[in-house]
Design an enzyme around this catalytic site. Sequence first.
Site, PDB file in Angstrom:
ATOM      1  CG  ASP A 151      33.366 -11.038  22.397  1.00  0.00           C
ATOM      2  OD1 ASP A 151      34.268 -10.487  21.740  1.00  0.00           O
ATOM      3  OD2 ASP A 151      32.159 -10.944  22.105  1.00  0.00           O
ATOM      4  CG  HIS A 224      35.584 -13.200  14.341  1.00  0.00           C
ATOM      5  ND1 HIS A 224      34.667 -12.503  13.591  1.00  0.00           N
ATOM      6  CD2 HIS A 224      35.651 -12.553  15.547  1.00  0.00           C
ATOM      7  CE1 HIS A 224      34.185 -11.489  14.304  1.00  0.00           C
ATOM      8  NE2 HIS A 224      34.770 -11.495  15.489  1.00  0.00           N
TER       9      HIS A 224
HETATM   10  C1  HEM Z   1      28.454 -13.079  16.246  1.00  0.00           C
HETATM   11  C2  HEM Z   1      28.963 -11.974  16.748  1.00  0.00           C
HETATM   12  C3  HEM Z   1      30.396 -11.928  17.236  1.00  0.00           C
HETATM   13  C4  HEM Z   1      31.014 -12.723  18.139  1.00  0.00           C
HETATM   14  C5  HEM Z   1      30.407 -13.876  18.948  1.00  0.00           C
HETATM   15  C6  HEM Z   1      32.377 -12.278  18.222  1.00  0.00           C
HETATM   16  C7  HEM Z   1      33.341 -12.863  19.018  1.00  0.00           C
HETATM   17  C8  HEM Z   1      34.685 -12.525  19.010  1.00  0.00           C
HETATM   18  C9  HEM Z   1      35.715 -13.215  19.738  1.00  0.00           C
HETATM   19  C10 HEM Z   1      35.483 -14.423  20.620  1.00  0.00           C
HETATM   20  C11 HEM Z   1      36.890 -12.586  19.481  1.00  0.00           C
HETATM   21  C12 HEM Z   1      38.296 -12.968  20.006  1.00  0.00           C
HETATM   22  C13 HEM Z   1      38.682 -12.272  21.272  1.00  0.00           C
HETATM   23  C14 HEM Z   1      38.780 -10.777  21.188  1.00  0.00           C
HETATM   24  O1  HEM Z   1      39.807 -10.221  20.807  1.00  0.00           O
HETATM   25  O2  HEM Z   1      37.792 -10.135  21.501  1.00  0.00           O
HETATM   26  C15 HEM Z   1      36.598 -11.480  18.612  1.00  0.00           C
HETATM   27  C16 HEM Z   1      37.530 -10.590  18.140  1.00  0.00           C
HETATM   28  C17 HEM Z   1      37.221  -9.488  17.379  1.00  0.00           C
HETATM   29  N1  HEM Z   1      36.011  -9.196  16.830  1.00  0.00           N
HETATM   30 FE1  HEM Z   1      34.307 -10.235  17.044  1.00  0.00          FE
HETATM   31  N2  HEM Z   1      32.551 -11.213  17.381  1.00  0.00           N
HETATM   32  C18 HEM Z   1      31.370 -10.967  16.745  1.00  0.00           C
HETATM   33  C19 HEM Z   1      31.114 -10.000  15.801  1.00  0.00           C
HETATM   34  C20 HEM Z   1      32.014  -9.048  15.412  1.00  0.00           C
HETATM   35  C21 HEM Z   1      31.734  -7.973  14.499  1.00  0.00           C
HETATM   36  C22 HEM Z   1      30.397  -7.744  13.803  1.00  0.00           C
HETATM   37  C23 HEM Z   1      32.885  -7.226  14.405  1.00  0.00           C
HETATM   38  C24 HEM Z   1      33.167  -5.975  13.620  1.00  0.00           C
HETATM   39  C25 HEM Z   1      32.354  -5.408  12.754  1.00  0.00           C
HETATM   40  C26 HEM Z   1      33.865  -7.842  15.262  1.00  0.00           C
HETATM   41  C27 HEM Z   1      35.143  -7.352  15.473  1.00  0.00           C
HETATM   42  C28 HEM Z   1      36.115  -7.992  16.172  1.00  0.00           C
HETATM   43  C29 HEM Z   1      37.478  -7.487  16.332  1.00  0.00           C
HETATM   44  C30 HEM Z   1      38.024  -6.165  15.804  1.00  0.00           C
HETATM   45  C31 HEM Z   1      38.186  -8.442  17.076  1.00  0.00           C
HETATM   46  C32 HEM Z   1      39.659  -8.388  17.494  1.00  0.00           C
HETATM   47  C33 HEM Z   1      40.513  -8.924  16.380  1.00  0.00           C
HETATM   48  C34 HEM Z   1      41.982  -8.927  16.764  1.00  0.00           C
HETATM   49  O3  HEM Z   1      42.528  -7.830  16.939  1.00  0.00           O
HETATM   50  O4  HEM Z   1      42.533 -10.018  16.913  1.00  0.00           O
HETATM   51  N3  HEM Z   1      33.319  -8.946  15.856  1.00  0.00           N
HETATM   52  N4  HEM Z   1      35.250 -11.475  18.333  1.00  0.00           N
END
Ligand code: HEM
Length: 315
Positions: A151, A224
């Site tokens: 993450d 996601h």
């Molecule tokens: C259950 C809660 C969440 C989990 C476990 C989670 C987990 C992850 C994971 C594993 C990734 C892929 C690796 C990375 O680029 O970081 C990711 C990407 C991302 N997440 Fe989350 N996330 C959660 C909630 C959220 C929320 C609430 C938002 C925004 C309001 C968010 C925004 C993003 C963004 C902007 C990316 C990068 C997307 C990209 O540029 O490819 N995430 N998240």
Amino acid sequence: MANDIPDPQPVCNPITSSAIFIVATLTAGAEPAERVRAWCADIAALVRSVGQRVPSGNLSCVCGFGSSAWDTLYGSPRPASLHGFREFGTEGRRAVATPGDILLHIRAEHMDLCFELATRLLASLGDAVSVVDEVQGFRYFDMRSLIGFVDGTENPVGHRAVDFTIIGDEDPSFSGGSYVLVQKYLHNMSAWNALSVEAQERIIGRTKLSDIELDETVKPSCSHSTLTTITQDGQEVKILRDNMPFGRPGAGEFGTYFIGYARSPVPIELMLENMFVGKPPGNYDRLLDFSTAVTGGLFFVPSADLLEAIADRRP
Ligand code: HEM
């Protein structure tokens, strides 16, 4: 970023191994408000005192204020885009708003530093606030969330992190500030673990072990990473996330504390809308079939300079 921008709080500090997230509500009345204002001028000194004991510990604290607390504590002018947390989604899949006037995001390489600073900051506030949520987060293996995926990979770094998070000329009275949105998520780990790794990878949009983005030809439009990739005027708009795992295995609690910084709430809210409502509506983030948001708050983070100065400001 221009040199005349006030020093920000340590929003863009590197990700650490430990963090404490505290959300508190302000006690009604003139005396508690006075106490909180005076406390604002003491935060930096407390961070220095505690942090100096372990210089390699990277101790930092970011302090933010909710919309109605801003009015009570400081009045106008107010940050241009500060408002209450906007809820998204429907019953059963909802980004809920929960009470919160002050957010403390305390980070360090070791929990003892976070713990000591949290203790001292709260002692200094006394009964001027009531803590409504407190989470101790930890780094889990190679930057993984408890659902097993790395993450934070796509976070902006260096000057791009600053450009995406720190307010500039668009709101001159509040330049050097930032917005921060937090949500506490609880995961249904047995349901998540019952999925195949391939199914989990399609939900996140990346491979699990090697953390490589799935090819566009196989990555679903509801993944996601697809739903949280947003553009404005043809340019990708990023936010800075410092999510932390937390939990109590004995109580069956497994969570992710989501924290996202941006120079406006708009991109974070658009991501939430895409996740909870779907893009197009109905094409929502399947991560939410396994994760429930139990808190939600939006806060304004004044620049470090303004945080010290507002101790003397009255509404
Ligand atoms: C259950 C809660 C969440 C989990 C476990 C989670 C987990 C992850 C994971 C594993 C990734 C892929 C690796 C990375 O680029 O970081 C990711 C990407 C991302 N997440 Fe989350 N996330 C959660 C909630 C959220 C929320 C609430 C938002 C925004 C309001 C968010 C925004 C993003 C963004 C902007 C990316 C990068 C997307 C990209 O540029 O490819 N995430 N998240």
